[in-house]
Design an enzyme around this catalytic site. Sequence first.
Site, short mmCIF file in Angstrom:
data_model
loop_
_atom_site.label_atom_id
_atom_site.label_comp_id
_atom_site.label_asym_id
_atom_site.label_seq_id
_atom_site.Cartn_x
_atom_site.Cartn_y
_atom_site.Cartn_z
CB CYS A 29 40.81 30.30 36.38
SG CYS A 29 39.21 29.97 37.14
CG HIS A 34 43.14 27.67 40.09
ND1 HIS A 34 43.53 28.93 39.71
CD2 HIS A 34 41.78 27.67 40.05
CE1 HIS A 34 42.45 29.66 39.46
NE2 HIS A 34 41.38 28.92 39.65
#
Length: 481
Positions: A330, A424
């Site tokens: 991310c 994630h």
Amino acid sequence: MMFVGTGSDVGKSIITTGLCRILKQRGYSPAPFKAQNMSLNSYVTANGLEIGRAQAVQAEAAEVDVTTDMNPVLLKPTGNNKSQVILHGKPVGNQTAKSYFLGNNKRHLFEEVIKAFKNLENSFSPIVMEGAGSISELNLKHRDIVNMRMAKAANADVYLVADIDRGGVFASVYGSIALLDEEEQKLIKGIIINKFRGDISLFEEGKKLLESLTNVPVLGVVPYLKDLYIEEEDSLALNSKAKHMETGKINIAVILLPYISNFTDFNCLEKDKRVHLFYTRSVEDIKSADVIIIPGSKNTISDMSFLRSSGLAKEILIAYEKKTFIIGICGGFQMLGKSIADPHHVEGEINQIPGLGIFPIHTVLATNKTTLQCNFIFKNYETVCKGYEIHMGETTFEKMNPLNTINNKAEGFHQANCWGTYIHGILDNTIVVDDLLSNFNSNKPDKSFDYTKFKEENYDKLAIHLENNLDIASIINNMTQ
């Protein structure tokens, strides 16, 4: 029912998780609920909405699908005493702590919280509720939407959890109850003493004293269980994580960014006996690590500046040249690129900052947040993996060398000994971890770690532990009256 605390980190979340599993095992249809959560770790529902990670864990223990009704208000700290406010899974703006907790908007939020609670009640029974922090913060109490105000609205049986390990349990329990008004005190149906170490029989007198002082039964003294694993979302959990290297294992260093987020991405690796995962800001640790991970961030530009000022950026680049494995997830993925721009000032006043420059990618932070669950193919493996995205940025590529494939679309980037992704939970997939560890000849994986099975075993272990140490019969009897 509702589990509240004498303070933060007393074990409310874990006890709520355990009750969800116990009630499911006994044939009920429980669902978790926390009106307002504050966390850097969040989870994305099947329909692409965001809630606190703790309620996702509790839903997993209850064996039900995650919905935003389980956590209608989520606060995600972004720095400078500001938080992003997420309502029913969608961002509604940023607020300072002062404007949020002292402002006049809580009436509207409370109405939304009640709607969410009633939605859950239509599908599940019982609702296992969790409070936040202390129930007796007098200066904030009249604006509270998560503790006793919520308990009164739901007419909940309330159980007060106290942490005996930190000391002062008599004062904290007695004071917490004494500071409630009469109507609130009537809702308290029991006291739970948590994290007890030593011989429980030595607390028999203490139990009687507490009951005499408060006129509330002590429904259990729960021993501290060292080998229990339940995901923790609170930033306080970082304090107990490993901070140094360990010989004899594959050492994986996670950069401890000032605005680190979604550190639950690495829980699976923490429990894999083949590796030692630790969090660090030490340049010396980075020099010796086998794998370096740059995690997610709630303020990517600020954390990129931190990497430079601390000397970590230089050392990461040296490590890359030395063929050390480097992973960015991310915000960490964005930092691996050539530039990060913030034309809409989503994070602050800086318009653009150079990244590490390892990947030929450029990121522009956007005002809209991407939140979605995804099934993906990692590299060229056939196994379908699962994960989720939460980010406020769009990344463009000078050239394509995708790490993953989502619905025939390229995702992430892979280059030599370095890969990055927006996904994630990618490291919760066995195939991904085994691929990473296969690069270490001296520590070739001989047995894959099944994280899903491991979590299920620990939910059951927690349920047995609470069954043995709490008066579950009284809790269920109160619930059914």
